[in-house]
Scaffold this active site. Structure first.
Site, short mmCIF file in Angstrom:
data_model
loop_
_atom_site.label_atom_id
_atom_site.label_comp_id
_atom_site.label_asym_id
_atom_site.label_seq_id
_atom_site.Cartn_x
_atom_site.Cartn_y
_atom_site.Cartn_z
CB CYS A 260 4.18 55.15 47.58
SG CYS A 260 2.58 55.98 47.48
CB CYS A 427 14.73 42.42 42.58
SG CYS A 427 14.39 41.56 44.11
#
Length: 473
Positions: A260, A427
């Site tokens: 998730c 990132c």
């Protein structure tokens, strides 16, 4: 005028007398009730115990107390449940592993249904990013143990039940001890090592495992390790549903499993699957047969078009390493080693690049500010997916999603890197950026090696050390 004053005075006196008489009447009523109760209690020791149990929390087995009938009347009216079914629910013990998107709605409906004892296992604490789907937690619960937060909410829903929080990470050393205290286990986790651990522990303790999962707009649900021998309503007492290992003998590659936090999830999808987990648990408690439950069947939910599907699972494997008649695994093992993956979602700090190929957030900020036209001299490559890039990014960064860097796209990136004096990969947490940078360094010419690096700690570090207003997710 005098007559009016006299009447008002009489009315006042009558009201006072009425209050006195009402108090006397109430006092007499209480005395009569107490006397009646005393007489009932003194009839026999057995009647005394029965009365005490009804006056306090619970009396289950032969009949339901008045409060239980009133509270659970709407589900007692169902022929599938009835009084006997409610008695079973009120004495049942269910363990919910994971107080997240699945565990919260599942536990909430189990508590509402009157499940006698609910255990909640979760090692994590409540974060702001949880609240959109983890409905037992609120803003005021941030940094609190999820297990404790969920337990508090469940007690506020139903004070008649017992709720036990376990603020620990389930492991091979504690799983059997915890699971053996309960009748049914709900797998509301989101990682493969814990799924194998729960499967093996439930098979060892002979507990049915109701396993749910949700990611993005999709959800799945099934029951592993169901044993018909424990249900007198079953016609075929020898039936046993396949276990998780029967369906997945070997774990998938770690990079093939989404989470998730990395891929996102729609809150109502977790609510749907979690609610269905509670439904399957209630059906199992009241004695539905395996044909009526998701034993041996996999429910598939697609939130994109709001459709449900059912896939029939392969039967229990005679060669299964755990549930076959001749198992090769007879004790719990190290499941992180077995799956080559973490059993939690805590930030994993990879160390792929050497220290000289990593740049701190402050160093990157200084370099970007010292370059007047860093588009020409310094290439900042954000390797997150497009949705994350559109959500927030460092000014001047270009988006080259990691999952698209194959074949022609990767070759284009190499050509782009060769055109710049400095290239920094970025990132979210500083892990994927290392993977991409290492992939580039492995094939780029030696003359470019010292020009390629990544942002150590990723955008989380940028938010912490450079820009406090940068969103952390």
């Amino acid at each position: 005028m005098d007559r009016m004053n006299h009447l008002e005075s009489e009315i006042t006196e009558l009201r006072q007398l009425l209050n006195v008489k009402e108090k006397e009447l109430n006092s007499l009523r209480k005395e009569l009730i107490q006397q009646y109760q005393t007489n009932v209690i003194q009839q026999t020791d057995n009647q005394h115990q029965q009365f005490e149990m009804q006056m306090n929390k619970s009396l289950y087995g032969d009949q339901l107390p008045k409060w239980a009938i009133e509270r659970y009347s709407r589900q007692i009216l169902l022929s599938d449940i009835g009084v006997k079914g409610q008695e079973k629910i009120c004495t049942a013990k269910v363990l919910v592993v994971g107080a997240g998107g699945l565990g919260c709605p599942a536990a909430m409906y189990l508590a509402g249904a009157g499940v006698g004892e609910i255990g909640i296992v979760d090692y994590d604490t409540v974060e702001l990013t949880n609240i959109h789907r983890q409905i037992l937690h609120g803003e005021c619960d941030q940094n609190m143990s999820k297990a404790e937060s969920a337990a508090q909410s469940l007690r506020s829903i139903n004070s008649r039940i017992t709720v036990t929080p376990y603020s620990v990470q389930l492991s091979p050393t504690n799983a059997i001890e915890i699971i053996s205290k309960y009748d049914i286990v709900l797998d509301c986790t989101d990682n493969v090592p814990t799924r194998y651990l729960l499967n093996d522990a439930c098979l060892t303790t002979k507990k049915p495992l109701i396993s749910g999962s949700a990611l993005k707009m999709e959800g799945q649900l099934t029951i592993y390790g169901y044993r018909a021998e424990n249900n007198p309503n079953e016609k075929d007492s020898a039936y046993r549903s396949p276990c998780y290992r029967c369906v997945f003998p070997t774990p998938p590659a770690a990079d093939a499993v989404g989470s998730c936090s990395s891929n996102g999830v729609c809150g109502p999808v977790t609510g749907i699957i979690g609610s269905l987990q509670a439904l399957e648990a209630i059906k199992c408690i009241v004695g539905h047969t395996h044909e009526q439950m998701l034993a041996g069947r996999l429910l598939l939910f697609d939130g994109d078009d709001s459709t449900f599907g059912i896939a029939r699972l392969r039967p229990r494997s005679e060669q299964c390493a755990v549930c076959s008649d001749q198992p090769t695994i007879t004790r719990l093992i190290d499941y992180e080693v077995f799956c080559k993956a973490q059993a939690n979602e805590k930030d994993l700090d990879l160390n792929i690049l050497p220290s000289h190929s990593r740049m701190s957030a402050l160093e990157l900020a200084q370099k970007l500010s010292s370059v007047k036209n860093h588009d020409a001299r310094h290439l900042l490559v954000d390797v997150r997916n497009e949705a994350e890039f559109n959500m927030c990014r460092i000014d001047g960064a270009v988006n080259r999603p990691m999952d698209r860097l194959q074949g022609k796209k990767f070759q284009e990136l190499l050509d782009e890197v060769r055109d710049y004096e400095q290239v920094t990969f970025v990132c979210r947490r500083g892990n994927d950026s290392q993977v991409v940078a290492k992939k580039v360094l492995d094939v780029i010419g030696e003359g470019h090696v010292n020009r390629v690096n990544d942002l150590n700690g990723g955008l989380h570090a940028w938010a912490k050390y450079v820009d406090a207003n940068f969103p952390v997710y």
